[in-house]
Design an enzyme around this catalytic site. Sequence first.
Site, PDB file in Angstrom:
ATOM      1  N   MET A  13     -38.879 -12.564 -62.505  1.00  0.00           N
ATOM      2  CA  MET A  13     -39.605 -11.677 -61.789  1.00  0.00           C
ATOM      3  C   MET A  13     -40.890 -12.011 -61.347  1.00  0.00           C
ATOM      4  SD  MET A  13     -36.849 -10.440 -62.218  1.00  0.00           S
ATOM      5  CE  MET A  13     -37.105  -8.508 -61.438  1.00  0.00           C
ATOM      6  N   ILE A  72     -42.567 -16.637 -56.475  1.00  0.00           N
ATOM      7  CA  ILE A  72     -43.378 -18.383 -56.477  1.00  0.00           C
ATOM      8  C   ILE A  72     -44.611 -18.358 -55.198  1.00  0.00           C
ATOM      9  CG2 ILE A  72     -43.656 -20.889 -56.962  1.00  0.00           C
ATOM     10  CD1 ILE A  72     -42.222 -19.425 -59.062  1.00  0.00           C
ATOM     11  N   HIS A  80     -29.484 -16.143 -58.076  1.00  0.00           N
ATOM     12  CA  HIS A  80     -29.569 -14.094 -57.654  1.00  0.00           C
ATOM     13  C   HIS A  80     -28.231 -13.425 -57.465  1.00  0.00           C
ATOM     14  CE1 HIS A  80     -31.022 -11.009 -55.424  1.00  0.00           C
ATOM     15  NE2 HIS A  80     -30.374 -10.648 -54.814  1.00  0.00           N
TER      16      HIS A  80
HETATM   17  C1  GRF Z   1     -29.648 -12.115 -63.340  1.00  0.00           C
HETATM   18  O1  GRF Z   1     -28.657 -11.063 -63.222  1.00  0.00           O
HETATM   19  C2  GRF Z   1     -30.009 -13.222 -62.162  1.00  0.00           C
HETATM   20  O2  GRF Z   1     -28.840 -13.739 -61.429  1.00  0.00           O
HETATM   21  C3  GRF Z   1     -31.630 -12.259 -61.715  1.00  0.00           C
HETATM   22  O3  GRF Z   1     -32.054 -11.942 -63.278  1.00  0.00           O
HETATM   23  C4  GRF Z   1     -30.992 -11.544 -64.860  1.00  0.00           C
HETATM   24  C5  GRF Z   1     -31.099 -12.898 -65.693  1.00  0.00           C
HETATM   25  O4  GRF Z   1     -30.476 -12.406 -66.076  1.00  0.00           O
HETATM   26  N1  GRF Z   1     -32.119 -12.809 -61.024  1.00  0.00           N
HETATM   27  P1  GRF Z   1     -30.753 -12.849 -67.761  1.00  0.00           P
HETATM   28  O5  GRF Z   1     -32.102 -12.369 -68.419  1.00  0.00           O
HETATM   29  O6  GRF Z   1     -30.687 -14.538 -67.285  1.00  0.00           O
HETATM   30  O7  GRF Z   1     -29.812 -12.159 -69.055  1.00  0.00           O
END
Ligand code: GRF
Length: 191
Positions: free
Chosen positions: A90, A93, A109
């Site tokens: 989160m 970059i 995503h």
């Molecule tokens: C996923 O939905 C991904 O697409 C988004 O963040 C979420 C991460 O899920 N970028 P996890 O931590 O891999 O369970």
Amino acid sequence: MVKIAVFASGNGSNFENLVLKMKDGLLKGDIVFLIVDKKNAFALERAKKLGIEAIFIDPKSFSSKEEHEKEIVSNLKERDIKFIALAGYMRIIGETLLKEYEGRIVNIHPSYLPELKGKDSIKRAFEAKKDFTGVTVHFVDSGVDTGKVIYQEKIVIDKKWSLEELEEEVHEREHKIYPKALNLIFDKENF
Ligand code: GRF
């Protein structure tokens, strides 16, 4: 095989899924390292169980994003990492990482980009009663969810689904397409 680091901030289900695919011989790359930016990220527990080296690099202990990313880059270089797969990381970059790894960082995503960039995409698709959403794997550039698309799939939203059911569908699809998208890249290019 190309050495890959995964970056995560939370749950880490995509990380675990990629490692399991690798262990089954279904990933054309070698995940050797996990970096998290949150001390309590559950992804760390998963790494321990899977026997993958993992570290927490605390963004708060650096004076700037640049310093934080320099520490990341140095850890990556030490381990000869050639490719980065973001999986629920989160954080945007910055220049320092992009300079070293641009064209070699990908992200997953939970929407059919360019629709629903940014946070809470699944919830926003649900609340807007969209007919479909999707999952996209794309290269990372300096924008938020703007890099070149590598692979994406649509998910038709059943109006009877709850938000939780939609989330489940999206995650299930993510687990199918992330390894697939990575293999598409590694088939084409040597890193
Ligand atoms: C996923 O939905 C991904 O697409 C988004 O963040 C979420 C991460 O899920 N970028 P996890 O931590 O891999 O369970």
